[in-house]
Design a protein around this motif. Structure first.
Motif, short mmCIF file in Angstrom:
data_model
loop_
_atom_site.label_atom_id
_atom_site.label_comp_id
_atom_site.label_asym_id
_atom_site.label_seq_id
_atom_site.Cartn_x
_atom_site.Cartn_y
_atom_site.Cartn_z
N GLU A 149 70.40 63.27 31.66
CA GLU A 149 69.72 61.99 31.52
C GLU A 149 68.85 62.06 30.28
OE1 GLU A 149 65.96 59.75 33.46
OE2 GLU A 149 67.25 60.82 34.87
N ILE A 150 69.06 61.14 29.35
CA ILE A 150 68.27 61.16 28.11
C ILE A 150 67.43 59.90 27.93
CG2 ILE A 150 69.80 62.76 26.91
CD1 ILE A 150 70.85 60.25 25.36
N GLY A 151 67.58 58.95 28.84
CA GLY A 151 66.78 57.75 28.70
C GLY A 151 66.95 56.79 29.86
N LEU A 152 65.96 55.94 30.01
CA LEU A 152 65.99 54.87 31.00
C LEU A 152 65.79 53.56 30.27
CD1 LEU A 152 66.03 53.90 33.98
CD2 LEU A 152 63.54 54.09 33.93
N LYS A 153 66.74 52.67 30.43
CA LYS A 153 66.66 51.34 29.81
C LYS A 153 66.13 50.39 30.89
CE LYS A 153 71.00 52.10 28.57
NZ LYS A 153 72.36 51.83 28.10
N LYS A 154 64.88 49.99 30.74
CA LYS A 154 64.21 49.17 31.76
C LYS A 154 64.72 47.73 31.72
CE LYS A 154 60.06 51.71 32.62
NZ LYS A 154 60.18 51.76 34.06
N ASP A 155 64.90 47.17 32.92
CA ASP A 155 65.34 45.78 33.07
C ASP A 155 66.55 45.47 32.18
OD1 ASP A 155 63.28 45.43 34.85
OD2 ASP A 155 61.99 44.31 33.47
N TRP A 156 67.48 46.39 32.12
CA TRP A 156 68.59 46.32 31.17
C TRP A 156 69.66 45.30 31.55
CZ3 TRP A 156 68.28 48.05 26.48
CH2 TRP A 156 69.44 48.17 25.70
N ASN A 157 69.98 45.22 32.83
CA ASN A 157 71.04 44.32 33.29
C ASN A 157 70.50 43.36 34.34
OD1 ASN A 157 73.25 45.55 31.79
ND2 ASN A 157 73.02 47.27 33.19
N THR A 158 70.98 42.12 34.30
CA THR A 158 70.62 41.13 35.30
C THR A 158 71.74 41.07 36.32
OG1 THR A 158 69.51 39.84 33.60
CG2 THR A 158 69.93 38.75 35.71
N ILE A 159 71.42 41.40 37.56
CA ILE A 159 72.39 41.40 38.65
C ILE A 159 71.86 40.48 39.74
CG2 ILE A 159 73.70 42.82 40.28
CD1 ILE A 159 74.09 43.64 37.30
N ASN A 160 72.62 39.42 40.01
CA ASN A 160 72.23 38.46 41.04
C ASN A 160 70.78 37.99 40.87
OD1 ASN A 160 74.79 38.62 42.26
ND2 ASN A 160 74.15 40.41 43.43
N GLY A 161 70.39 37.72 39.64
CA GLY A 161 69.06 37.19 39.37
C GLY A 161 67.95 38.21 39.30
N SER A 162 68.26 39.50 39.49
CA SER A 162 67.25 40.55 39.41
C SER A 162 67.57 41.49 38.25
CB SER A 162 67.22 41.38 40.69
OG SER A 162 66.85 40.59 41.78
N TYR A 163 66.53 41.94 37.58
CA TYR A 163 66.72 42.90 36.50
C TYR A 163 66.83 44.31 37.07
CZ TYR A 163 65.75 39.22 33.18
OH TYR A 163 65.82 38.08 32.45
N LYS A 164 67.79 45.06 36.56
CA LYS A 164 68.04 46.43 37.03
C LYS A 164 67.93 47.39 35.85
CE LYS A 164 69.30 44.95 41.12
NZ LYS A 164 68.63 45.23 42.34
N ASN A 165 67.39 48.55 36.13
CA ASN A 165 67.30 49.62 35.14
C ASN A 165 68.63 50.34 35.02
OD1 ASN A 165 64.55 49.02 34.89
ND2 ASN A 165 63.96 50.61 36.33
N GLU A 166 68.85 50.93 33.86
CA GLU A 166 70.08 51.67 33.62
C GLU A 166 69.74 52.97 32.90
OE1 GLU A 166 74.00 49.74 32.39
OE2 GLU A 166 73.23 50.52 30.47
N TYR A 167 70.34 54.07 33.38
CA TYR A 167 70.16 55.37 32.74
C TYR A 167 71.19 55.57 31.64
CZ TYR A 167 67.12 56.89 36.57
OH TYR A 167 66.10 57.01 37.47
N LEU A 168 70.80 56.31 30.63
CA LEU A 168 71.71 56.77 29.60
C LEU A 168 71.85 58.28 29.77
CD1 LEU A 168 73.38 56.42 27.01
CD2 LEU A 168 71.25 56.60 25.71
N PHE A 169 73.10 58.72 29.97
CA PHE A 169 73.39 60.14 30.11
C PHE A 169 74.24 60.58 28.92
CE2 PHE A 169 72.18 59.30 34.40
CZ PHE A 169 71.85 60.52 34.98
N GLN A 170 74.12 61.86 28.55
CA GLN A 170 74.81 62.39 27.39
C GLN A 170 75.30 63.80 27.67
OE1 GLN A 170 72.14 63.44 24.16
NE2 GLN A 170 73.53 62.49 22.68
N LEU A 171 76.48 64.10 27.15
CA LEU A 171 77.04 65.46 27.21
C LEU A 171 77.38 65.86 25.80
CD1 LEU A 171 78.15 67.91 28.84
CD2 LEU A 171 80.34 66.69 28.90
N ILE A 172 76.78 66.93 25.33
CA ILE A 172 77.06 67.44 23.99
C ILE A 172 77.98 68.65 24.10
CG2 ILE A 172 76.07 68.48 21.92
CD1 ILE A 172 73.68 66.65 22.28
N ASN A 173 79.02 68.65 23.28
CA ASN A 173 79.98 69.75 23.25
C ASN A 173 79.39 70.88 22.45
OD1 ASN A 173 82.23 71.37 23.26
ND2 ASN A 173 83.42 70.09 21.88
N ASN A 174 79.03 71.94 23.13
CA ASN A 174 78.49 73.12 22.44
C ASN A 174 79.62 74.07 22.13
OD1 ASN A 174 75.82 72.19 22.46
ND2 ASN A 174 75.58 72.81 24.58
#
Length: 174
Positions: A149-174
């Protein structure tokens, strides 16, 4: 291609015969919030999409693969989207269609195959995904494959009239 074959499932390219399955998925309002879909898709548009599905990821910037059982049951789809050759990254989306097929390891196996393919065959440096904070199964799935988890996007999506947060996840190829 051996990279896309697992123990219980394999990933394959889209075929014209997938029209009904994709039409059903794209028009299932219960999953629209996952794909940010707002309107239904016609069979005509999906047929056009399938006719162009053979194009290279470097040209169309996406790759959609079908998750299939070895008994030829179509279980879902897994996508690479926003393919960025210059920065060597892509987004990942996954859907196992039927609730009765979820939590059986199909998504887990499909994600592993796609990660391996992305890093070995496409030479990507990183993959990322966007997951609603309420989607605990997807959070667990991606975290179990090393996505951080590298970030939280607050109130990112509107679902049925409510704002929902969305996480951003990342995988780096080492």
């Amino acid at each position: 291609m051996i990279t896309l074959k697992g123990e219980n499932i394999y990933l394959r390219a889209l075929e014209p015969e997938d029209l009904e399955f994709i039409h059903t998925v794209e028009n299932d309002e219960s999953i629209w919030e996952i794909s940010n879909t707002q309107t239904p898709y016609s069979k005509f548009l999906i047929k056009q999409y399938l006719e162009n599905a053979h194009k290279d990821i470097f040209e169309v910037k996406q790759l959609r693969l079908v998750i299939s059982s070895y008994s030829e049951v179509t279980l879902g789809m897994i996508d690479l989207f926003d393919f960025d050759f210059k920065n060597s990254r892509a987004g990942v989306g996954i859907l196992v269609k039927e609730p009765s097929d979820r939590l059986k390891g199909y998504g887990n196996e499909a994600l592993k195959l796609l990660i391996d393919y992305s890093f070995t065959h496409l030479g990507l440096h990183q993959l990322y995904c966007n997951i609603s904070e309420e989607n605990e199964a997807s959070i667990k799935l991606f975290a179990n494959h090393g996505f951080k988890e590298i970030g939280l996007k607050k109130d990112w999506n509107t679902i049925n009239g409510s704002y929902k947060n969305e996480y951003l996840f990342q995988l780096i190829n080492n």
